[in-house]
Write an enzyme that holds these catalytic residues in place. Structure first.
Site, PDB file in Angstrom:
ATOM      1  N   ASP A  61     -24.622 -15.506   7.254  1.00 18.54           N
ATOM      2  CA  ASP A  61     -23.691 -15.329   9.024  1.00 18.54           C
ATOM      3  C   ASP A  61     -22.876 -13.999   8.909  1.00 18.54           C
ATOM      4  O   ASP A  61     -23.495 -13.161   7.815  1.00 18.54           O
ATOM      5  CB  ASP A  61     -22.822 -16.482   8.582  1.00 18.54           C
ATOM      6  N   ASP A  86     -22.219 -18.971  14.230  1.00 16.11           N
ATOM      7  CA  ASP A  86     -23.296 -17.124  13.675  1.00 16.11           C
ATOM      8  C   ASP A  86     -23.640 -17.387  12.194  1.00 16.11           C
ATOM      9  O   ASP A  86     -23.974 -16.418  11.352  1.00 16.11           O
ATOM     10  CB  ASP A  86     -21.941 -15.999  13.475  1.00 16.11           C
TER      11      ASP A  86
END
Length: 657
Positions: free
Chosen positions: A533, A576
């Site tokens: 991420d 993300d």
């Protein structure tokens, strides 16, 4: 007599001969003194008699010794057999009587054989008890594809009475459809290869998916004696793998603005998605439709009209048909059903698109009432409408035919169809035209090029009857469905790809991960899963706005793709969160090099709306283990490693133990 039966014919003959001679000699001795002839003749007969008696005694002694010697040699193996039996069974007494001892030994052996048989029967009963309580379908099939054994769950799953399955042909037990799916794998396992596959069971009352494993049994000589079949019900798993929850929002943005009823229906005929047009046509908000069955939405009468077509699409067939609401002055709809097929070729649901074609249909039905009205209506339709008589001549063509044939209507109407179409086009249309002349409605799709570009069309030939109900010709209609095809393709992409980055979404990632783990097990090469991420991504959205956040996600995805091989899979799960599947690793440590390469690729500032921005990432790595079968476990390990990387200060990576 039992004693004599132990010896050969030669031995018995010698012994009997010796005894006969001895008895004859004794009889002679007893008779000689009483005979007058013996007492006369100067003792001559007495001397001869003595010689005879001596000879007889010698012969008796010879044959007796021969018989005793033979008896001794023949008793030796019997004594050895008794010694062997006593060594293995000390409870057998040594009475000195070889025959009695051996007879007792054989009785003991027979009792042991009876105990062994009873033990075998008990073992068979225990095997049946165990197999019947295993939560799976278990069977044994011989090389002739005959079922030798099946547990109770197998019998119940395929509707066979208890005890009736043994000896059945596998084709009779499974049914034609399931056997057709299984037969190639049966051939593989009977050639010595273990096989695992999935099959769809439709004929037992409810739709059911099974994951099946075939394991061959090898005989002592290396030949295949049969195979074990193990089947598990994975219906719920299949449903979970193909949910549309993560892409429904973007899908709705497109479909809600289309003037058609668009829906996705699962294999159990429950609505999993529908657009806003359902409220316009059916007065049902989409939120109330989701989870309902087709029957609940359409009612019993409406469902009866489309049930056969739903069965066809769930068998993998593309279905298109028209339907009338059934009420006076009701509306006509064009239904287009497209099956949803997974990577294994199984149908897991279908896409439904329903167009309101009431106006077009009414124009077709009223054609004979007013030619002028028909011309005005059909010329304005975005479709080719024609009427062909029994001589295959065009008797009516609407205006779009001019663009289709590239000539005015005056040079089209009245001409034979075969003179205007190319030989290939005529052959393609002729078979459907003939169906319509038999009184059947014929529909089909075809592809053609217009202005150098491929276009897709849907054609229909409908039989036309005069007032005496005699076939007078055929009405033809060709619709340009290119836009519909593009929408279908877009729907298919939306269901499997992330619309922002273009990367595979969670649905496709799950399929790719399962395939990668299977290939890793077969090849023996290592594989790894990376969970990534973007560090402090929330602050990017909060300070620069969501549009800038989207730019970061797209650039991040591009850099990930450049940092890995083409054979690796990069997917976006949500927000993300990204995952990478690394395959074909020679050494597990290669995943660390890839992680370092990705971190280095992010070290260059991102250009976000003209402003440089430093972006970093944290990475968790989980290397696949040889006995891994569950992708969710591998993903969880990578997620835990990601949290370890964040705890270590971010902009780094950590590997799961």
């Amino acid at each position: 007599m039992r004693f004599l039966d132990l010896f050969s014919l030669t031995t018995r003959t010698a012994l009997i001969t010796s005894l006969a001679i001895l008895l004859a000699t004794l009889a002679g001795i007893a008779l000689i003194p009483a005979s007058p002839a013996v007492l006369s003749g100067d003792g001559l007969w007495t001397g001869v008699g003595q010689v005879i008696l001596v000879a007889a005694l010698l012969l008796a002694t010879f044959f007796g010794a021969l018989a005793l010697r033979t008896i001794h040699h023949q008793l030796v193996p019997l004594q050895q057999l008794r010694q062997l039996m006593q060594a293995r069974h000390p409870e057998i007494p040594d009475t000195g009587d070889v025959v009695a001892d051996l007879s007792l030994a054989f009785d003991i052996l027979r009792q042991e054989q009876d105990r062994t048989l009873r033990h075998h029967e008990t073992s068979q009963q225990r095997l049946r008890l165990i197999a019947d309580n295993i939560p799976a379908l278990v069977a044994y099939v011989d090389t002739g594809c005959k079922v030798v054994f099946a547990n109770r769950m197998y019998e119940a799953a395929y509707g066979v009475a208890p005890g009736q399955v043994e000896g059945m042909a596998a084709a009779d037990l499974l049914g034609a459809d399931v056997f057709a799916q299984s037969e190639p794998f049966m051939r593989d396992v009977l050639s010595g290869k273990a096989a695992t596959f999935e099959r769809l069971v439709t004929h037992t009352g409810t739709l059911r998916w099974e994951r099946v494993s075939y394991m061959p049994e090898t005989a002592a000589d290396g030949s295949i004696a049969g195979f074990i079949a193990l089947a598990e019900d994975i219906t719920e798993l299949k449903r979970a793998q193909h949910t549309f929850a993560r892409s429904e929002m973007r899908l709705r943005m497109i479909t809600d603005n289309m003037p058609a009823l668009i829906a996705y229906i699962d294999a159990d005929q429950h609505y999993r998605f529908c657009n806003a047009y359902y409220e316009t046509i059916l007065n049902l908000p989409p939120a109330q439709v989701l989870g309902l069955t087709v029957r609940e939405v359409t009612g019993d009468t409406g469902y009866a009209a489309i049930a056969a077509d739903i069965d066809r699409v769930l068998r993998g067939e593309r279905v298109s048909f028209e339907q009338h609401s059934g009420q006076p002055g009701g509306r006509y709809f064009l239904h287009d059903y497209l099956p949803d097929v997974d990577a294994g070729g199984a149908v897991i649901g279908f896409y439904s698109m329903v167009l309101d074609i009431t106006e077009r249909k009414q124009a077709e039905l009223h054609r004979r009432a007013s030619e002028t009205l028909l011309r005005n209506v059909t010329d304005s339709l975005p479709a080719l409408v024609s009427y062909i008589d029994n001589d295959e001549r065009y008797r009516f063509n609407n205006l779009p035919h001019e663009q289709w044939f590239g000539r005015p209507l005056a040079q089209i109407t009245g001409q034979r169809v075969a003179d205007l179409l190319t030989p290939d086009e005529y052959a393609r249309h002729k078979q459907y035209y003939d169906q319509a002349r038999e009184g059947k409605v014929a529909r089909f799709e075809f592809e053609a090029r217009q202005d150098g570009s491929p276009r897709y069309y849907q054609a229909a030939y409908l039989p036309q009857f005069d007032d005496q109900q005699q076939l007078s010709g055929v009405c033809g209609m060709i619709n340009d469905i290119t836009t519909l095809k593009l929408v279908e393709n877009q729907l298919r992409v939306l269901a499997r790809h992330d619309t922002l980055t273009g990367l595979p979404n969670r649905n496709q990632f799950d399929e790719k991960l399962a395939e990668a783990m299977a290939r890793s097990r077969r090849s023996g090469h290592a594989m790894a899963l990376m969970f990534l991420d973007i560090d402090h991504f929330k602050s990017i959205n909060d300070t620069l706005g969501h549009h800038s956040g989207d730019e970061v996600l797209c650039e991040f995805a591009r850099r990930l793709l450049h940092a890995v091989r083409q054979t690796d899979t990069v997917s976006r799960l949500a927000g993300d969160e990204f995952v990478i599947i690394l395959e074909g690793l020679q050494l597990p440590e290669e995943s660390s090099k890839v992680a370092a390469k990705i971190i280095s690729a992010m070290s260059t500032d991102f250009d976000i709306l003209g402003v440089p921005r430093r972006i970093s990432t944290s990475i968790g790595i989980a290397v696949g283990k040889i006995n891994d079968n569950d992708g969710s476990v591998l993903l969880r390990r990578a997620d835990e490693a990601l949290y370890a990387a964040k705890a270590a200060g971010r902009n780094t990576f950590r590997s799961a133990p």
